[in-house]
Scaffold this active site. Structure first.
Site, short mmCIF file in Angstrom:
data_model
loop_
_atom_site.label_atom_id
_atom_site.label_comp_id
_atom_site.label_asym_id
_atom_site.label_seq_id
_atom_site.Cartn_x
_atom_site.Cartn_y
_atom_site.Cartn_z
CB CYS A 176 2.91 -2.73 16.70
SG CYS A 176 4.71 -2.29 16.26
CB CYS B 2 5.27 -5.26 9.43
SG CYS B 2 6.46 -4.35 10.46
CD GLU C 206 -2.78 -1.16 2.61
OE1 GLU C 206 -2.95 -0.30 2.95
OE2 GLU C 206 -2.95 -2.22 2.93
CB CYS D 269 2.45 7.71 2.95
SG CYS D 269 2.56 6.48 4.27
CB CYS E 129 0.12 -1.87 13.54
SG CYS E 129 0.69 -1.80 12.05
CB CYS F 275 0.24 1.52 5.77
SG CYS F 275 0.06 2.64 4.43
N1 SAH Z 1 7.13 0.47 11.23
C1 SAH Z 1 7.37 2.09 11.24
C2 SAH Z 1 6.39 2.60 10.28
C3 SAH Z 1 5.26 2.23 9.79
S1 SAH Z 1 3.85 2.56 10.55
C4 SAH Z 1 7.02 2.60 12.87
O1 SAH Z 1 6.43 1.92 13.46
O2 SAH Z 1 6.96 3.57 12.83
C5 SAH Z 1 3.55 4.26 10.62
C6 SAH Z 1 3.06 4.49 11.88
O3 SAH Z 1 1.58 4.36 12.18
C7 SAH Z 1 3.65 4.39 13.22
O4 SAH Z 1 3.95 5.39 13.98
C8 SAH Z 1 2.76 3.19 13.74
O5 SAH Z 1 2.92 3.15 15.08
C9 SAH Z 1 1.32 4.09 13.27
N2 SAH Z 1 0.18 3.29 13.27
C10 SAH Z 1 0.04 1.90 13.10
N3 SAH Z 1 -0.89 1.38 13.08
C11 SAH Z 1 -1.97 2.40 13.56
C12 SAH Z 1 -3.48 2.56 14.02
N4 SAH Z 1 -3.96 1.26 14.02
N5 SAH Z 1 -3.68 3.90 14.46
C13 SAH Z 1 -2.78 4.91 14.49
N6 SAH Z 1 -1.55 4.74 14.23
C14 SAH Z 1 -1.23 3.60 13.73
#
Ligand code: SAH
Length: 342
Positions: free
Chosen positions: A108, A104, A84, A97, A111, A325
Protein backbone atom coordinates in the site's frame (compact mmCIF):
# COMPACT_ATOMS: atom_id res chain seq x y z
CA UNK A 1 0.42 -25.80 18.83
CA UNK A 2 -3.20 -25.59 19.80
CA UNK A 3 -4.60 -27.83 22.56
CA UNK A 4 -5.60 -30.56 20.10
CA UNK A 5 -2.08 -30.76 18.68
CA UNK A 6 -0.45 -30.83 22.11
CA UNK A 7 -2.88 -33.60 23.13
CA UNK A 8 -1.90 -35.60 20.06
CA UNK A 9 1.81 -35.29 20.88
CA UNK A 10 1.27 -36.13 24.53
CA UNK A 11 -0.66 -39.27 23.66
CA UNK A 12 2.09 -40.40 21.31
CA UNK A 13 4.52 -39.97 24.23
CA UNK A 14 2.27 -42.29 26.23
CA UNK A 15 0.86 -39.67 28.61
CA UNK A 16 -2.72 -38.69 29.29
CA UNK A 17 -4.70 -35.82 27.74
CA UNK A 18 -4.93 -33.89 30.99
CA UNK A 19 -1.17 -33.37 30.81
CA UNK A 20 -1.74 -31.54 27.53
CA UNK A 21 -4.25 -29.27 29.26
CA UNK A 22 -1.71 -28.54 31.99
CA UNK A 23 0.96 -27.65 29.43
CA UNK A 24 -1.45 -25.51 27.41
CA UNK A 25 -2.48 -23.54 30.46
CA UNK A 26 1.16 -23.02 31.53
CA UNK A 27 1.94 -21.69 28.08
CA UNK A 28 -1.06 -19.38 28.28
CA UNK A 29 0.26 -18.06 31.58
CA UNK A 30 3.51 -17.22 29.79
CA UNK A 31 5.82 -20.04 30.92
CA UNK A 32 9.06 -19.84 28.96
CA UNK A 33 10.62 -23.09 30.19
CA UNK A 34 9.27 -26.58 30.86
CA UNK A 35 10.89 -26.46 34.32
CA UNK A 36 8.31 -23.87 35.37
CA UNK A 37 5.57 -26.46 34.80
CA UNK A 38 5.86 -27.76 38.31
CA UNK A 39 2.73 -29.94 38.26
CA UNK A 40 4.26 -32.16 35.55
CA UNK A 41 6.46 -35.05 36.58
CA UNK A 42 10.23 -34.57 36.38
CA UNK A 43 10.40 -37.34 33.79
CA UNK A 44 7.82 -35.71 31.50
CA UNK A 45 9.56 -32.35 31.78
CA UNK A 46 12.83 -33.98 30.71
CA UNK A 47 11.17 -35.52 27.64
CA UNK A 48 9.53 -32.22 26.74
CA UNK A 49 12.81 -30.35 27.05
CA UNK A 50 14.48 -32.80 24.73
CA UNK A 51 11.79 -32.85 22.06
CA UNK A 52 10.14 -29.42 22.05
CA UNK A 53 10.90 -25.76 22.26
CA UNK A 54 8.98 -22.86 23.71
CA UNK A 55 9.44 -19.99 21.33
CA UNK A 56 10.61 -16.70 22.78
CA UNK A 57 10.99 -13.35 21.02
CA UNK A 58 13.88 -11.10 22.05
CA UNK A 59 13.39 -7.42 22.71
CA UNK A 60 15.84 -5.37 20.62
CA UNK A 61 14.45 -1.97 21.51
CA UNK A 62 11.40 -0.62 23.27
CA UNK A 63 10.05 2.90 23.25
CA UNK A 64 7.67 4.32 25.80
CA UNK A 65 5.53 7.25 24.67
CA UNK A 66 5.74 10.32 26.91
CA UNK A 67 2.27 11.45 25.89
CA UNK A 68 0.37 8.24 26.68
CA UNK A 69 1.25 4.78 27.95
CA UNK A 70 1.90 3.27 24.53
CA UNK A 71 4.98 1.07 24.37
CA UNK A 72 6.38 0.04 21.03
CA UNK A 73 8.69 -2.95 20.68
CA UNK A 74 11.14 -3.99 18.02
CA UNK A 75 11.47 -7.75 18.48
CA UNK A 76 13.87 -10.24 17.01
CA UNK A 77 12.82 -13.75 15.97
CA UNK A 78 15.03 -16.85 16.03
CA UNK A 79 16.30 -16.35 12.50
CA UNK A 80 17.08 -12.67 13.16
CA UNK A 81 13.96 -11.33 11.40
CA UNK A 82 12.68 -8.18 13.06
CA UNK A 83 9.07 -7.38 13.76
CA UNK A 84 7.15 -4.71 15.61
CA UNK A 85 4.49 -5.00 18.28
CA UNK A 86 2.74 -2.35 20.35
CA UNK A 87 1.05 -2.30 23.76
CA UNK A 88 -1.61 0.37 24.24
CA UNK A 89 -3.44 1.32 27.41
CA UNK A 90 -7.14 2.14 27.18
CA UNK A 91 -9.64 2.68 29.98
CA UNK A 92 -10.86 -0.92 29.55
CA UNK A 93 -7.38 -2.48 29.81
CA UNK A 94 -4.38 -3.21 27.64
CA UNK A 95 -4.53 -3.89 23.93
CA UNK A 96 -1.75 -5.71 22.08
CA UNK A 97 -1.18 -4.80 18.47
CA UNK A 98 0.66 -7.67 16.85
CA UNK A 99 2.34 -8.41 13.53
CA UNK A 100 1.38 -11.35 11.33
CA UNK A 101 4.25 -11.22 8.84
CA UNK A 102 7.84 -9.98 8.73
CA UNK A 103 7.21 -7.24 6.19
CA UNK A 104 4.25 -7.28 3.82
CA UNK A 105 3.52 -8.08 0.16
CA UNK A 106 0.57 -5.73 -0.20
CA UNK A 107 2.62 -2.62 -0.90
CA UNK A 108 0.00 0.00 0.00
CA UNK A 109 1.55 3.26 -1.09
CA UNK A 110 1.20 5.16 2.22
CA UNK A 111 2.43 2.33 4.48
CA UNK A 112 5.95 2.00 5.90
CA UNK A 113 5.76 -1.80 6.20
CA UNK A 114 5.30 -2.26 2.44
CA UNK A 115 8.30 -0.03 1.76
CA UNK A 116 10.47 -2.39 3.84
CA UNK A 117 9.57 -5.37 1.61
CA UNK A 118 8.35 -8.87 2.52
CA UNK A 119 10.49 -11.49 4.26
CA UNK A 120 8.23 -14.27 5.48
CA UNK A 121 5.06 -15.32 7.25
CA UNK A 122 5.11 -15.58 11.04
CA UNK A 123 4.18 -18.86 12.68
CA UNK A 124 1.31 -18.85 15.16
CA UNK A 125 3.81 -19.29 18.00
CA UNK A 126 5.68 -16.22 16.85
CA UNK A 127 2.39 -14.33 17.02
CA UNK A 128 1.65 -15.67 20.53
CA UNK A 129 5.19 -14.83 21.65
CA UNK A 130 4.62 -11.15 20.85
CA UNK A 131 1.81 -11.08 23.41
CA UNK A 132 3.83 -13.04 25.96
CA UNK A 133 7.00 -10.98 25.54
CA UNK A 134 5.18 -7.67 25.96
CA UNK A 135 3.04 -8.94 28.86
CA UNK A 136 6.12 -10.19 30.73
CA UNK A 137 8.10 -7.02 30.09
CA UNK A 138 5.31 -4.72 31.25
CA UNK A 139 3.98 -7.10 33.92
CA UNK A 140 0.46 -6.82 32.58
CA UNK A 141 -2.22 -8.97 30.98
CA UNK A 142 -3.84 -8.09 27.71
CA UNK A 143 -7.62 -7.95 27.46
CA UNK A 144 -7.68 -7.13 23.74
CA UNK A 145 -5.70 -8.12 20.68
CA UNK A 146 -5.64 -6.30 17.36
CA UNK A 147 -3.92 -7.77 14.32
CA UNK A 148 -2.96 -4.37 13.00
CA UNK A 149 0.81 -4.57 13.15
CA UNK A 150 3.06 -5.45 10.28
CA UNK A 151 1.76 -7.68 7.54
CA UNK A 152 -1.55 -8.80 6.12
CA UNK A 153 -3.09 -11.41 8.45
CA UNK A 154 -5.38 -12.85 5.78
CA UNK A 155 -2.34 -13.44 3.55
CA UNK A 156 -1.01 -15.72 6.31
CA UNK A 157 -4.39 -17.28 6.86
CA UNK A 158 -3.80 -20.70 8.42
CA UNK A 159 -1.31 -19.41 11.00
CA UNK A 160 -3.57 -16.48 11.82
CA UNK A 161 -6.55 -18.79 12.39
CA UNK A 162 -4.49 -20.99 14.68
CA UNK A 163 -3.21 -17.98 16.60
CA UNK A 164 -6.79 -16.75 17.05
CA UNK A 165 -7.86 -20.16 18.28
CA UNK A 166 -5.01 -20.23 20.82
CA UNK A 167 -5.61 -16.76 22.28
CA UNK A 168 -9.37 -17.13 22.48
CA UNK A 169 -9.30 -20.65 23.94
CA UNK A 170 -11.12 -20.87 27.28
CA UNK A 171 -8.41 -23.19 28.58
CA UNK A 172 -5.71 -20.77 27.47
CA UNK A 173 -5.51 -17.00 27.44
CA UNK A 174 -9.28 -16.81 27.17
CA UNK A 175 -9.43 -13.46 25.39
CA UNK A 176 -13.04 -12.94 24.27
CA UNK A 177 -13.64 -13.20 20.51
CA UNK A 178 -15.27 -9.79 20.61
CA UNK A 179 -12.00 -8.44 21.98
CA UNK A 180 -10.01 -9.64 19.03
CA UNK A 181 -9.83 -7.58 15.84
CA UNK A 182 -8.39 -8.61 12.57
CA UNK A 183 -7.48 -5.91 10.09
CA UNK A 184 -7.24 -6.52 6.36
CA UNK A 185 -6.56 -4.43 3.30
CA UNK A 186 -9.34 -6.38 1.62
CA UNK A 187 -8.66 -10.02 0.71
CA UNK A 188 -12.32 -10.60 -0.10
CA UNK A 189 -12.10 -14.37 -0.66
CA UNK A 190 -10.75 -14.83 2.88
CA UNK A 191 -13.45 -12.53 4.28
CA UNK A 192 -16.04 -14.87 2.76
CA UNK A 193 -14.23 -17.77 4.39
CA UNK A 194 -14.26 -16.02 7.79
CA UNK A 195 -18.01 -15.47 7.32
CA UNK A 196 -18.53 -19.20 6.72
CA UNK A 197 -16.54 -20.08 9.84
CA UNK A 198 -18.71 -17.78 11.98
CA UNK A 199 -15.82 -16.76 14.19
CA UNK A 200 -17.51 -13.55 15.36
CA UNK A 201 -14.30 -11.58 15.46
CA UNK A 202 -14.24 -7.85 14.94
CA UNK A 203 -13.33 -7.30 11.32
CA UNK A 204 -11.59 -4.07 10.33
CA UNK A 205 -11.29 -3.36 6.65
CA UNK A 206 -8.80 -0.77 5.47
CA UNK A 207 -11.02 0.97 2.95
CA UNK A 208 -9.31 4.37 2.60
CA UNK A 209 -11.24 5.34 -0.55
CA UNK A 210 -14.82 5.69 -1.82
CA UNK A 211 -14.22 4.50 -5.41
CA UNK A 212 -11.97 2.22 -7.45
CA UNK A 213 -10.06 5.07 -9.05
CA UNK A 214 -8.70 6.42 -5.76
CA UNK A 215 -8.46 3.03 -4.06
CA UNK A 216 -6.40 1.45 -6.84
CA UNK A 217 -4.00 4.39 -6.61
CA UNK A 218 -3.24 3.77 -2.95
CA UNK A 219 -3.98 0.05 -2.43
CA UNK A 220 -2.64 -2.37 -5.07
CA UNK A 221 -4.96 -5.13 -3.81
CA UNK A 222 -7.91 -3.19 -5.22
CA UNK A 223 -6.92 -4.41 -8.66
CA UNK A 224 -7.50 -7.99 -7.50
CA UNK A 225 -10.62 -7.36 -5.40
CA UNK A 226 -12.36 -4.17 -6.57
CA UNK A 227 -14.39 -2.09 -4.14
CA UNK A 228 -17.92 -3.39 -4.88
CA UNK A 229 -16.73 -7.00 -4.67
CA UNK A 230 -14.98 -6.28 -1.36
CA UNK A 231 -18.01 -4.48 0.08
CA UNK A 232 -20.26 -7.43 -0.80
CA UNK A 233 -17.88 -9.70 1.15
CA UNK A 234 -17.98 -7.26 4.09
CA UNK A 235 -21.77 -7.22 4.06
CA UNK A 236 -21.84 -11.03 4.02
CA UNK A 237 -19.44 -11.09 7.00
CA UNK A 238 -21.46 -8.54 8.98
CA UNK A 239 -24.70 -10.46 8.46
CA UNK A 240 -23.24 -13.87 9.18
CA UNK A 241 -21.17 -12.84 12.23
CA UNK A 242 -23.95 -10.47 13.38
CA UNK A 243 -21.27 -7.89 13.98
CA UNK A 244 -20.70 -4.50 12.46
CA UNK A 245 -17.66 -4.26 10.23
CA UNK A 246 -15.26 -1.40 10.94
CA UNK A 247 -14.15 0.53 7.89
CA UNK A 248 -10.83 2.20 8.51
CA UNK A 249 -10.23 5.32 6.48
CA UNK A 250 -6.87 7.11 6.67
CA UNK A 251 -7.39 10.78 5.83
CA UNK A 252 -4.88 11.82 3.15
CA UNK A 253 -4.62 15.45 2.13
CA UNK A 254 -6.14 16.12 -1.29
CA UNK A 255 -6.41 12.41 -2.14
CA UNK A 256 -9.48 11.01 -0.35
CA UNK A 257 -10.60 13.70 2.11
CA UNK A 258 -13.08 15.84 0.14
CA UNK A 259 -16.79 16.20 1.01
CA UNK A 260 -17.55 14.61 -2.34
CA UNK A 261 -15.51 11.54 -1.28
CA UNK A 262 -17.55 11.43 1.94
CA UNK A 263 -20.82 11.52 -0.02
CA UNK A 264 -19.63 8.75 -2.36
CA UNK A 265 -18.50 6.68 0.61
CA UNK A 266 -21.80 6.99 2.44
CA UNK A 267 -23.68 5.85 -0.69
CA UNK A 268 -21.44 2.79 -1.02
CA UNK A 269 -21.72 1.62 2.58
CA UNK A 270 -25.09 2.88 3.91
CA UNK A 271 -26.74 -0.56 3.54
CA UNK A 272 -23.93 -2.42 5.40
CA UNK A 273 -23.95 -2.80 9.22
CA UNK A 274 -20.77 -0.86 9.79
CA UNK A 275 -18.83 1.76 11.63
CA UNK A 276 -16.33 4.15 10.04
CA UNK A 277 -13.10 4.96 11.83
CA UNK A 278 -11.31 7.98 10.42
CA UNK A 279 -7.61 8.01 11.22
CA UNK A 280 -5.13 10.78 10.59
CA UNK A 281 -2.46 9.60 8.13
CA UNK A 282 0.88 8.99 9.79
CA UNK A 283 3.32 10.65 7.46
CA UNK A 284 6.23 8.34 6.75
CA UNK A 285 9.81 9.26 5.91
CA UNK A 286 10.15 9.93 2.21
CA UNK A 287 6.41 9.34 1.70
CA UNK A 288 4.48 11.25 -0.96
CA UNK A 289 1.29 11.70 1.09
CA UNK A 290 0.40 14.30 3.68
CA UNK A 291 -2.01 14.15 6.57
CA UNK A 292 -5.41 15.71 5.89
CA UNK A 293 -6.01 19.05 7.62
CA UNK A 294 -8.22 18.72 10.68
CA UNK A 295 -10.98 21.02 9.34
CA UNK A 296 -11.29 18.80 6.25
CA UNK A 297 -11.41 15.69 8.42
CA UNK A 298 -14.13 17.27 10.58
CA UNK A 299 -16.16 18.23 7.50
CA UNK A 300 -15.78 14.68 6.11
CA UNK A 301 -16.95 13.27 9.43
CA UNK A 302 -19.95 15.62 9.48
CA UNK A 303 -21.04 14.63 5.96
CA UNK A 304 -21.01 10.94 6.96
CA UNK A 305 -22.91 11.61 10.19
CA UNK A 306 -25.58 13.63 8.38
CA UNK A 307 -26.17 10.57 6.23
CA UNK A 308 -26.68 8.34 9.25
CA UNK A 309 -23.29 6.60 9.13
CA UNK A 310 -21.76 5.74 12.51
CA UNK A 311 -18.35 7.38 12.55
CA UNK A 312 -15.54 8.20 14.97
CA UNK A 313 -12.18 9.85 14.59
CA UNK A 314 -9.48 7.65 16.04
CA UNK A 315 -7.39 8.94 18.86
CA UNK A 316 -3.86 8.44 17.66
CA UNK A 317 -1.55 6.96 20.30
CA UNK A 318 2.21 6.81 20.31
CA UNK A 319 2.75 9.47 17.64
CA UNK A 320 6.04 10.51 19.27
CA UNK A 321 7.55 7.01 19.10
CA UNK A 322 6.92 6.02 15.48
CA UNK A 323 4.32 3.60 16.79
CA UNK A 324 2.69 3.15 13.43
CA UNK A 325 3.91 -0.25 12.36
CA UNK A 326 6.68 -0.66 9.87
CA UNK A 327 8.48 2.56 10.72
CA UNK A 328 10.93 1.09 13.24
CA UNK A 329 11.86 -1.98 11.23
CA UNK A 330 12.32 0.11 8.13
CA UNK A 331 14.72 2.49 9.90
CA UNK A 332 16.52 -0.32 11.68
CA UNK A 333 17.13 -2.18 8.42
CA UNK A 334 18.35 1.01 6.72
CA UNK A 335 20.81 1.56 9.56
CA UNK A 336 22.01 -2.04 9.31
CA UNK A 337 22.45 -1.62 5.54
CA UNK A 338 24.44 1.58 6.01
CA UNK A 339 26.59 -0.11 8.65
CA UNK A 340 25.47 2.19 11.45
CA UNK A 341 25.08 1.15 15.02
CA UNK A 342 21.48 0.51 16.12
N1 SAH B 1 -2.58 -5.43 6.46
C1 SAH B 1 -3.61 -5.06 7.37
C2 SAH B 1 -3.12 -4.69 8.78
C3 SAH B 1 -1.89 -3.88 8.93
S1 SAH B 1 -1.87 -2.13 8.88
C4 SAH B 1 -4.44 -3.94 6.80
O1 SAH B 1 -4.10 -3.42 5.75
O2 SAH B 1 -5.48 -3.63 7.38
C5 SAH B 1 -2.99 -1.57 10.06
C6 SAH B 1 -3.71 -0.31 9.58
O3 SAH B 1 -2.82 0.82 9.49
C7 SAH B 1 -4.36 -0.46 8.21
O4 SAH B 1 -5.64 0.10 8.27
C8 SAH B 1 -3.45 0.37 7.34
O5 SAH B 1 -4.08 0.79 6.17
C9 SAH B 1 -3.07 1.50 8.28
N2 SAH B 1 -1.88 2.25 7.92
C10 SAH B 1 -0.74 1.81 7.36
N3 SAH B 1 0.12 2.83 7.17
C11 SAH B 1 -0.49 3.93 7.64
C12 SAH B 1 -0.12 5.30 7.73
N4 SAH B 1 1.06 5.72 7.28
N5 SAH B 1 -1.00 6.16 8.29
C13 SAH B 1 -2.20 5.74 8.74
N6 SAH B 1 -2.61 4.46 8.67
C14 SAH B 1 -1.77 3.57 8.11
Amino acid sequence: MNLEEISGEIEILGYRRFHARQIFSWLAKGALTFDEMTDLSFELRLILKEKYKIFDAKIIQSFCSKNDSTVKYLLSLEDGEKIESVAMKYHHGYTACISSQAGCKMNCSFCATGKGGFSRNLTSSEMVSQLQTMAADMKIRFSNVVMMGMGEPLDNYENTLKFLEIVTSERGMNIGKRHVSISTCGLADKIYDLAIRKLRLTLSVSLHAPNDKIRSKILKINEVFPLDYLLKACETYALSARRRVTFVYAMIDGVNDSSDCARQLSKKICHIPCHVNLIPLNEIEGGEFKRSRSERTMKFCKVLMERGISVTTRRSLGGDINASCGQLRFRNNLRARDGLRQ
